[in-house]
Motif scaffolding. Structure first.
Motif, PDB file in Angstrom:
ATOM      1  N   GLU A 161      -4.669   4.344  -6.738  1.00  0.00           N
ATOM      2  CA  GLU A 161      -5.698   4.784  -5.789  1.00  0.00           C
ATOM      3  C   GLU A 161      -5.836   6.299  -5.797  1.00  0.00           C
ATOM      4  O   GLU A 161      -4.920   7.015  -6.145  1.00  0.00           O
ATOM      5  N   ASP A 197       0.839  -1.202   0.000  1.00  0.00           N
ATOM      6  CA  ASP A 197       0.000   0.000   0.000  1.00  0.00           C
ATOM      7  C   ASP A 197       0.878   1.258   0.000  1.00  0.00           C
ATOM      8  O   ASP A 197       2.019   1.215   0.463  1.00  0.00           O
ATOM      9  N   ASP A 198       0.324   2.333  -0.501  1.00  0.00           N
ATOM     10  CA  ASP A 198       0.992   3.649  -0.449  1.00  0.00           C
ATOM     11  C   ASP A 198       2.381   3.625  -1.066  1.00  0.00           C
ATOM     12  O   ASP A 198       3.313   4.268  -0.564  1.00  0.00           O
TER      13      ASP A 198
HETATM   14 MG    MG Z   1      -3.098   3.641   0.277  1.00  0.00          MG
END
Ligand code: MG
Ligand code: C2E
Ligand code: MG
Ligand code: MG
Length: 284
Positions: free
Chosen positions: A237, A180-181
């Protein structure tokens, strides 16, 4: 003069600190009973294949509704739950809810829908996490490929061999592991070599910068190309505009998530939006 300045700085900080502290204490006080009072609710944000618009699943995003505090944002309460350890119990609740949801959608929808769950560093310190995940999957009998685990660099920063083995085991079991990220940490690239990632989620700050400069676009394009060469699929995202979506499409980004495509919503709203009858209340 410097002494004067120093004193002002000092009093400024104490005031700010005492405000932060009382907010923190207030949240902690209410958090203690939040689980048993049923104040947490898992929302679901849809994810789509960018080339075909096909719905493939959702990310589970936690919400806390409290009578006194209103709805508290996870960016405020998750770090707190991390530091006081509450995240361990809360995280189990999220995993169990997500797995129940996968099972429900499996019987109500004609195509498989995957659910991605966020896991934070403190949850991995609790050595029962991996065993719990295995247990929940076994009890529910869901296909392992429908559960995705999102981890940030923070989880890996303090990782030892045991965690590495655990992630490999979960990957072997068929669970989807995603970073993530991506791009916000220091060593994301290094971790891509060391761990069995199936998916990379480009941080939304990079998506927000799309079409602001050639360099910003090139960077996203390069991340996608690099991931594909490693056999890793890419989620963008934070897609908010059609022009961002079109650029991502031209770069062959695999999966899209963002307000343009759908906001995080209750499971009932999610089911309504994809045209299946809400199954929550019809089960007995
Ligand atoms: Mg994220
Ligand atoms: P994240 O995992 O990176 O989740 C994406 C965040 O971006 C979510 O914020 C989502 O609502 C938001 N988002 C989605 N699309 C857009 C968009 O188009 N524009 C903008 N501006 N934002 C968008 P949210 O739900 O407030 O969650 C914040 C963070 O809290 C998450 O970041 C995740 O790190 C953490 N979190 C949320 N739920 C959980 C949970 O169940 N467990 C753990 N450990 N962490 C969680
Ligand atoms: Mg996430
Ligand atoms: Mg984030």
């Amino acid at each position: 003069h410097s002494k004067q300045q120093g004193r002002n700085t000092y009093s400024f900080f104490t005031e700010k600190m005492s405000q932060d502290l009382s907010r923190r204490l207030l949240l902690e006080e209410h958090m203690r009973h939040a689980l048993e009072q049923g104040e947490f609710e898992v929302y679901y944000q849809p994810q789509f294949m960018i080339d075909s618009n096909e719905l493939i699943g959702a990310e589970a995003l936690l919400r806390w509704h409290n009578k006194t505090l209103g709805t508290v944002s996870p960016s405020e309460f998750i770090p707190l739950a991390e530091s006081n350890g509450e995240i361990v119990a809360i995280g189990k609740y999220v995993l169990q809810s997500a797995i129940a949801q996968i099972k429900t959608w499996q019987s109500a929808y004609d195509r498989p829908l995957k659910v991605a769950v966020n896991l934070s560093p403190r949850q991995f310190k609790d050595r029962t996490l991996i065993a719990d995940i295995r247990k929940y999957i076994q009890q529910s009998q869901i296909p392992t490929s429908l559960l995705e685990l999102e981890i940030t660099e923070g989880v890996l920063l303090s990782a030892d061999e045991e965690l590495k083995d655990s992630l490999n085991d979960l990957h072997q079991l068929g669970l989807v592991i995603s970073m993530d990220d991506f791009g916000t940490g220091y060593s994301s690239l290094n971790y891509l070599r060391q761990y069995p990632f199936d998916i990379l989620k480009i941080d939304q700050s990079f998506i927000a910068d799309l079409s602001t400069s050639q360099a910003a676009d090139d960077l996203v394009n390069s991340i996608i190309t690099m991931s594909h060469s490693l056999g890793i699929r890419v989620v963008a995202e934070g897609i908010e505009t059609l022009s961002q979506l079109k650029i991502l499409q031209s770069y062959q980004c695999d999966i899209g998530q963002g307000f343009l495509l759908g906001e995080p919503m209750t499971s009932e709203d999610f089911e309504h939006s994809i045209g299946i009858k809400s199954v929550k209340y019809t089960q007995s």
